[in-house]
Design a protein around this motif. Structure first.
Motif, PDB file in Angstrom:
ATOM      1  N   PRO A 109      -3.395   1.515   0.340  1.00  0.00           N
ATOM      2  CA  PRO A 109      -4.798   1.560  -0.080  1.00  0.00           C
ATOM      3  C   PRO A 109      -5.061   2.795  -0.933  1.00  0.00           C
ATOM      4  CG  PRO A 109      -4.597   2.102   2.244  1.00  0.00           C
ATOM      5  CD  PRO A 109      -3.246   1.671   1.775  1.00  0.00           C
ATOM      6  N   GLN A 110      -5.845   2.598  -1.988  1.00  0.00           N
ATOM      7  CA  GLN A 110      -6.160   3.709  -2.874  1.00  0.00           C
ATOM      8  C   GLN A 110      -7.457   4.354  -2.410  1.00  0.00           C
ATOM      9  OE1 GLN A 110      -6.298   2.007  -6.742  1.00  0.00           O
ATOM     10  NE2 GLN A 110      -4.090   1.859  -6.912  1.00  0.00           N
ATOM     11  N   THR A 111      -7.427   5.649  -2.275  1.00  0.00           N
ATOM     12  CA  THR A 111      -8.611   6.382  -1.852  1.00  0.00           C
ATOM     13  C   THR A 111      -8.908   7.472  -2.862  1.00  0.00           C
ATOM     14  OG1 THR A 111      -7.283   7.905  -0.526  1.00  0.00           O
ATOM     15  CG2 THR A 111      -8.167   5.970   0.601  1.00  0.00           C
ATOM     16  N   MET A 112     -10.149   7.869  -2.896  1.00  0.00           N
ATOM     17  CA  MET A 112     -10.560   8.954  -3.783  1.00  0.00           C
ATOM     18  C   MET A 112     -10.939  10.138  -2.912  1.00  0.00           C
ATOM     19  SD  MET A 112     -13.721   9.144  -6.461  1.00  0.00           S
ATOM     20  CE  MET A 112     -13.048   7.991  -7.599  1.00  0.00           C
ATOM     21  N   GLY A 151     -20.710   0.835 -22.253  1.00  0.00           N
ATOM     22  CA  GLY A 151     -21.972   1.297 -21.694  1.00  0.00           C
ATOM     23  C   GLY A 151     -21.880   2.740 -21.238  1.00  0.00           C
ATOM     24  N   ILE A 152     -21.891   2.930 -19.939  1.00  0.00           N
ATOM     25  CA  ILE A 152     -21.909   4.282 -19.375  1.00  0.00           C
ATOM     26  C   ILE A 152     -20.617   5.036 -19.694  1.00  0.00           C
ATOM     27  CG2 ILE A 152     -21.041   3.640 -17.087  1.00  0.00           C
ATOM     28  CD1 ILE A 152     -23.801   6.219 -17.834  1.00  0.00           C
ATOM     29  N   ARG A 153     -19.519   4.317 -19.862  1.00  0.00           N
ATOM     30  CA  ARG A 153     -18.251   4.986 -20.184  1.00  0.00           C
ATOM     31  C   ARG A 153     -18.322   5.663 -21.548  1.00  0.00           C
ATOM     32  NH1 ARG A 153     -12.930   1.588 -19.358  1.00  0.00           N
ATOM     33  NH2 ARG A 153     -13.963   1.361 -17.358  1.00  0.00           N
ATOM     34  N   LYS A 171     -21.549  -0.626  -3.896  1.00  0.00           N
ATOM     35  CA  LYS A 171     -20.653  -0.965  -4.996  1.00  0.00           C
ATOM     36  C   LYS A 171     -21.021  -0.186  -6.259  1.00  0.00           C
ATOM     37  CE  LYS A 171     -19.373  -4.938  -7.876  1.00  0.00           C
ATOM     38  NZ  LYS A 171     -19.574  -4.244  -9.121  1.00  0.00           N
ATOM     39  N   ASN A 172     -22.316   0.020  -6.491  1.00  0.00           N
ATOM     40  CA  ASN A 172     -22.749   0.768  -7.671  1.00  0.00           C
ATOM     41  C   ASN A 172     -22.263   2.215  -7.613  1.00  0.00           C
ATOM     42  OD1 ASN A 172     -25.811  -1.001  -7.345  1.00  0.00           O
ATOM     43  ND2 ASN A 172     -24.175  -1.481  -8.762  1.00  0.00           N
ATOM     44  N   VAL A 173     -22.313   2.817  -6.446  1.00  0.00           N
ATOM     45  CA  VAL A 173     -21.841   4.198  -6.288  1.00  0.00           C
ATOM     46  C   VAL A 173     -20.330   4.261  -6.534  1.00  0.00           C
ATOM     47  CG1 VAL A 173     -21.632   6.141  -4.691  1.00  0.00           C
ATOM     48  CG2 VAL A 173     -23.704   4.760  -4.690  1.00  0.00           C
ATOM     49  N   VAL A 174     -19.609   3.303  -5.995  1.00  0.00           N
ATOM     50  CA  VAL A 174     -18.156   3.269  -6.200  1.00  0.00           C
ATOM     51  C   VAL A 174     -17.840   3.059  -7.683  1.00  0.00           C
ATOM     52  CG1 VAL A 174     -16.044   1.978  -5.687  1.00  0.00           C
ATOM     53  CG2 VAL A 174     -17.663   2.500  -3.860  1.00  0.00           C
ATOM     54  N   ILE A 204     -19.667   3.886 -10.333  1.00  0.00           N
ATOM     55  CA  ILE A 204     -19.944   5.073 -11.151  1.00  0.00           C
ATOM     56  C   ILE A 204     -18.920   6.176 -10.861  1.00  0.00           C
ATOM     57  CG2 ILE A 204     -21.625   6.229  -9.664  1.00  0.00           C
ATOM     58  CD1 ILE A 204     -21.731   5.934 -13.493  1.00  0.00           C
ATOM     59  N   LEU A 205     -18.465   6.284  -9.611  1.00  0.00           N
ATOM     60  CA  LEU A 205     -17.406   7.249  -9.300  1.00  0.00           C
ATOM     61  C   LEU A 205     -16.106   6.873 -10.020  1.00  0.00           C
ATOM     62  CD1 LEU A 205     -18.022   7.949  -5.506  1.00  0.00           C
ATOM     63  CD2 LEU A 205     -18.470   9.464  -7.424  1.00  0.00           C
ATOM     64  N   ASP A 206     -15.825   5.579 -10.124  1.00  0.00           N
ATOM     65  CA  ASP A 206     -14.654   5.128 -10.886  1.00  0.00           C
ATOM     66  C   ASP A 206     -14.790   5.489 -12.360  1.00  0.00           C
ATOM     67  OD1 ASP A 206     -13.357   4.095  -8.696  1.00  0.00           O
ATOM     68  OD2 ASP A 206     -14.017   2.027  -9.028  1.00  0.00           O
ATOM     69  N   GLU A 207     -15.978   5.292 -12.914  1.00  0.00           N
ATOM     70  CA  GLU A 207     -16.193   5.634 -14.326  1.00  0.00           C
ATOM     71  C   GLU A 207     -16.025   7.136 -14.559  1.00  0.00           C
ATOM     72  OE1 GLU A 207     -16.500   3.614 -16.897  1.00  0.00           O
ATOM     73  OE2 GLU A 207     -16.398   1.877 -15.581  1.00  0.00           O
ATOM     74  N   LEU A 208     -16.500   7.939 -13.625  1.00  0.00           N
ATOM     75  CA  LEU A 208     -16.331   9.388 -13.753  1.00  0.00           C
ATOM     76  C   LEU A 208     -14.860   9.769 -13.689  1.00  0.00           C
ATOM     77  CD1 LEU A 208     -19.331  10.521 -11.547  1.00  0.00           C
ATOM     78  CD2 LEU A 208     -19.113  10.851 -14.003  1.00  0.00           C
ATOM     79  N   ARG A 209     -14.125   9.072 -12.869  1.00  0.00           N
ATOM     80  CA  ARG A 209     -12.688   9.325 -12.756  1.00  0.00           C
ATOM     81  C   ARG A 209     -11.953   8.884 -14.024  1.00  0.00           C
ATOM     82  NH1 ARG A 209     -10.218  11.595  -8.462  1.00  0.00           N
ATOM     83  NH2 ARG A 209      -8.210  10.736  -8.016  1.00  0.00           N
TER      84      ARG A 209
END
Length: 155
Positions: free
Chosen positions: A30-33, A90-92, A119-122, A124-129
């Motif tokens: 499993p991938q975790t941040m 978009g946000i990216r 899901k939205n928080v996850v 946006i955190l993915d986009e930041l990453r």
């Protein structure tokens, strides 16, 4: 006379090989941040003051809507709230823009509304990453931010 081949040992061998390969295979981990949480009791004089020129605020709304503006959201500044989406255009693109990337002190504040989903928080955190954004924080949404979103939706 007909010849008869006994396949029982072959079936045993097949199951032994199958068991061996199943037990020695590395399954997907499993991938975790990793998220570093701040220290709770930091004295006021040790806290760093964030300038409006070094701040970007992302508001996560309902129905997978996402809004952003630059600054701290002071009503006197009258920030321009812009709606975008979670796509790569978009946000990216906003997070990869020179205004964000060329400022080493830029801090992105993420403010999820009560109606937004986990899901939205996850996302946006993915986009930041993905965009390799170094400084970001999850912050509680203010009444002024809620008012900005309501005004934007009402237009």
């Amino acid at each position: 006379m007909s010849t008869k081949i006994d396949m029982t040992p072959m079936v045993d061998l097949a199951f032994l090989l199958l068991t061996f390969f199943m037990l020695t295979t590395t399954f997907a981990k499993p991938q975790t941040m990793e998220i570093n949480m701040p220290v709770k009791d930091v004295p006021k004089e040790e806290q760093i003051v964030l300038k409006a020129s070094n701040a970007m605020t992302i508001i996560l709304g309902d129905n997978d809507r996402i809004f952003y503006y630059f600054g701290l959201g002071d009503p006197a500044e009258n920030p321009e709230l812009i709606e975008t989406d979670y796509s790569d255009s978009g946000i990216r693109d906003v997070l990869r823009s020179p205004k964000v990337k060329n400022n080493d002190k830029m801090t992105v504040m993420i403010k999820p509304m009560d109606e937004s989903r986990y899901k939205n928080v996850v996302d946006i955190l993915d986009e930041l990453r993905i965009t390799d954004t170094k400084k970001y924080a999850l912050v509680e949404i203010t009444d002024n931010d809620k008012q900005l979103v309501e005004t934007k939706i009402g237009q």
